[in-house]
Motif scaffolding. Structure first.
Motif, mmCIF file in Angstrom:
data_model
loop_
_atom_site.group_PDB
_atom_site.id
_atom_site.type_symbol
_atom_site.label_atom_id
_atom_site.label_comp_id
_atom_site.label_asym_id
_atom_site.label_seq_id
_atom_site.Cartn_x
_atom_site.Cartn_y
_atom_site.Cartn_z
ATOM 1 N N ALA A 159 9.372 45.038 18.326
ATOM 2 C CA ALA A 159 9.108 45.958 19.444
ATOM 3 C C ALA A 159 10.109 45.719 20.572
ATOM 4 C CB ALA A 159 7.682 45.786 19.950
ATOM 5 N N LYS A 160 10.420 44.448 20.837
ATOM 6 C CA LYS A 160 11.386 44.125 21.883
ATOM 7 C C LYS A 160 12.766 44.666 21.524
ATOM 8 C CE LYS A 160 13.455 40.261 24.362
ATOM 9 N NZ LYS A 160 13.554 38.819 24.489
ATOM 10 N N GLU A 161 13.180 44.502 20.272
ATOM 11 C CA GLU A 161 14.475 45.011 19.839
ATOM 12 C C GLU A 161 14.533 46.528 19.931
ATOM 13 O OE1 GLU A 161 14.860 43.398 15.914
ATOM 14 O OE2 GLU A 161 15.293 41.372 16.643
ATOM 15 N N GLU A 162 13.441 47.190 19.519
ATOM 16 C CA GLU A 162 13.386 48.649 19.616
ATOM 17 C C GLU A 162 13.471 49.099 21.070
ATOM 18 O OE1 GLU A 162 9.820 49.898 17.622
ATOM 19 O OE2 GLU A 162 10.567 49.305 15.647
ATOM 20 N N ALA A 163 12.751 48.411 21.941
ATOM 21 C CA ALA A 163 12.765 48.765 23.363
ATOM 22 C C ALA A 163 14.158 48.560 23.949
ATOM 23 C CB ALA A 163 11.746 47.930 24.125
ATOM 24 N N GLU A 164 14.802 47.456 23.595
ATOM 25 C CA GLU A 164 16.156 47.203 24.097
ATOM 26 C C GLU A 164 17.135 48.269 23.592
ATOM 27 O OE1 GLU A 164 16.883 43.194 22.847
ATOM 28 O OE2 GLU A 164 15.879 42.342 24.614
ATOM 29 N N GLU B 106 16.343 51.387 22.751
ATOM 30 C CA GLU B 106 16.042 52.630 23.472
ATOM 31 C C GLU B 106 16.586 52.584 24.896
ATOM 32 O OE1 GLU B 106 11.875 53.536 23.284
ATOM 33 O OE2 GLU B 106 11.871 53.586 21.094
ATOM 34 N N ILE B 107 16.466 51.437 25.547
ATOM 35 C CA ILE B 107 16.990 51.289 26.906
ATOM 36 C C ILE B 107 18.502 51.469 26.903
ATOM 37 C CG2 ILE B 107 17.387 49.597 28.741
ATOM 38 C CD1 ILE B 107 14.554 48.520 28.119
ATOM 39 N N ALA B 108 19.176 50.872 25.933
ATOM 40 C CA ALA B 108 20.635 50.995 25.852
ATOM 41 C C ALA B 108 21.044 52.447 25.618
ATOM 42 C CB ALA B 108 21.179 50.099 24.744
ATOM 43 N N GLN C 219 23.179 57.423 27.874
ATOM 44 C CA GLN C 219 22.997 58.856 28.123
ATOM 45 C C GLN C 219 23.094 59.161 29.624
ATOM 46 O OE1 GLN C 219 19.174 60.266 26.861
ATOM 47 N NE2 GLN C 219 19.631 62.396 27.309
ATOM 48 N N MET C 220 22.425 58.362 30.436
ATOM 49 C CA MET C 220 22.456 58.577 31.882
ATOM 50 C C MET C 220 23.866 58.346 32.442
ATOM 51 S SD MET C 220 19.521 59.592 33.043
ATOM 52 C CE MET C 220 19.476 60.613 31.586
ATOM 53 N N GLU C 221 24.561 57.344 31.925
ATOM 54 C CA GLU C 221 25.927 57.061 32.369
ATOM 55 C C GLU C 221 26.856 58.221 32.023
ATOM 56 O OE1 GLU C 221 29.133 55.211 34.127
ATOM 57 O OE2 GLU C 221 27.016 54.679 34.263
ATOM 58 N N ALA C 222 26.699 58.761 30.802
ATOM 59 C CA ALA C 222 27.523 59.899 30.393
ATOM 60 C C ALA C 222 27.251 61.113 31.283
ATOM 61 C CB ALA C 222 27.260 60.236 28.930
ATOM 62 N N GLU C 223 25.977 61.342 31.590
ATOM 63 C CA GLU C 223 25.627 62.468 32.451
ATOM 64 C C GLU C 223 26.185 62.264 33.861
ATOM 65 O OE1 GLU C 223 21.602 64.535 34.232
ATOM 66 O OE2 GLU C 223 21.533 63.652 32.229
ATOM 67 N N PHE C 224 26.102 61.043 34.356
ATOM 68 C CA PHE C 224 26.645 60.732 35.676
ATOM 69 C C PHE C 224 28.159 60.961 35.702
ATOM 70 C CE2 PHE C 224 28.670 57.574 38.452
ATOM 71 C CZ PHE C 224 28.190 58.006 39.677
ATOM 72 N N GLN C 225 28.848 60.475 34.674
ATOM 73 C CA GLN C 225 30.300 60.649 34.615
ATOM 74 C C GLN C 225 30.675 62.124 34.540
ATOM 75 O OE1 GLN C 225 32.529 58.400 35.186
ATOM 76 N NE2 GLN C 225 31.037 56.739 35.261
ATOM 77 N N ARG C 226 29.881 62.909 33.805
ATOM 78 C CA ARG C 226 30.143 64.341 33.711
ATOM 79 C C ARG C 226 29.991 65.000 35.083
ATOM 80 N NH1 ARG C 226 26.994 68.487 33.575
ATOM 81 N NH2 ARG C 226 25.117 67.272 33.182
#
Length: 97
Positions: free
Chosen positions: A38-43, A45-47, A52-59
């Motif tokens: 579960a921890k690996e899956e959460a990490e 998903e967070i990554a 995704q947020m970084e790409a949107e910010f850069q755009r």
């Protein structure tokens, strides 16, 4: 026979206790493995979300920079447009022999 029966009952209780301990240990190991998973899956998903947020910010930053650059170019064009028109008119209307 009574002593044999007691000894047999004690052996059964000890065997049952060992079996119960093995079941508890297996359950703990399974729980620990599931928590790790579960921890690996959460990490992961967070990554993915962070990327995704970084790409949107850069755009968005690129769009804002592009809009700013276009505005600057439009202002420059507007400021030199009368001079360019005068220069073109001078060259077009000048007759050389």
């Amino acid at each position: 026979m009574d002593a044999n029966r007691r000894q047999s009952g004690i052996q059964q209780l000890l065997a049952a206790e060992q079996e119960a301990q093995q079941i508890v240990n297996a359950a703990r190991a399974a729980k620990s493995a599931r928590l790790r998973q579960a921890k690996e899956e959460a990490e992961r998903e967070i990554a993915e979300y962070r990327a995704q947020m970084e790409a949107e910010f850069q755009r968005k930053v690129a769009e804002e920079e592009t809009a700013t650059k276009i505005e600057q170019l439009n202002q420059q064009a507007a400021s030199i447009s009368p001079e360019v028109i005068q220069m073109l008119l001078r060259h077009v209307t000048t007759v050389k022999n």
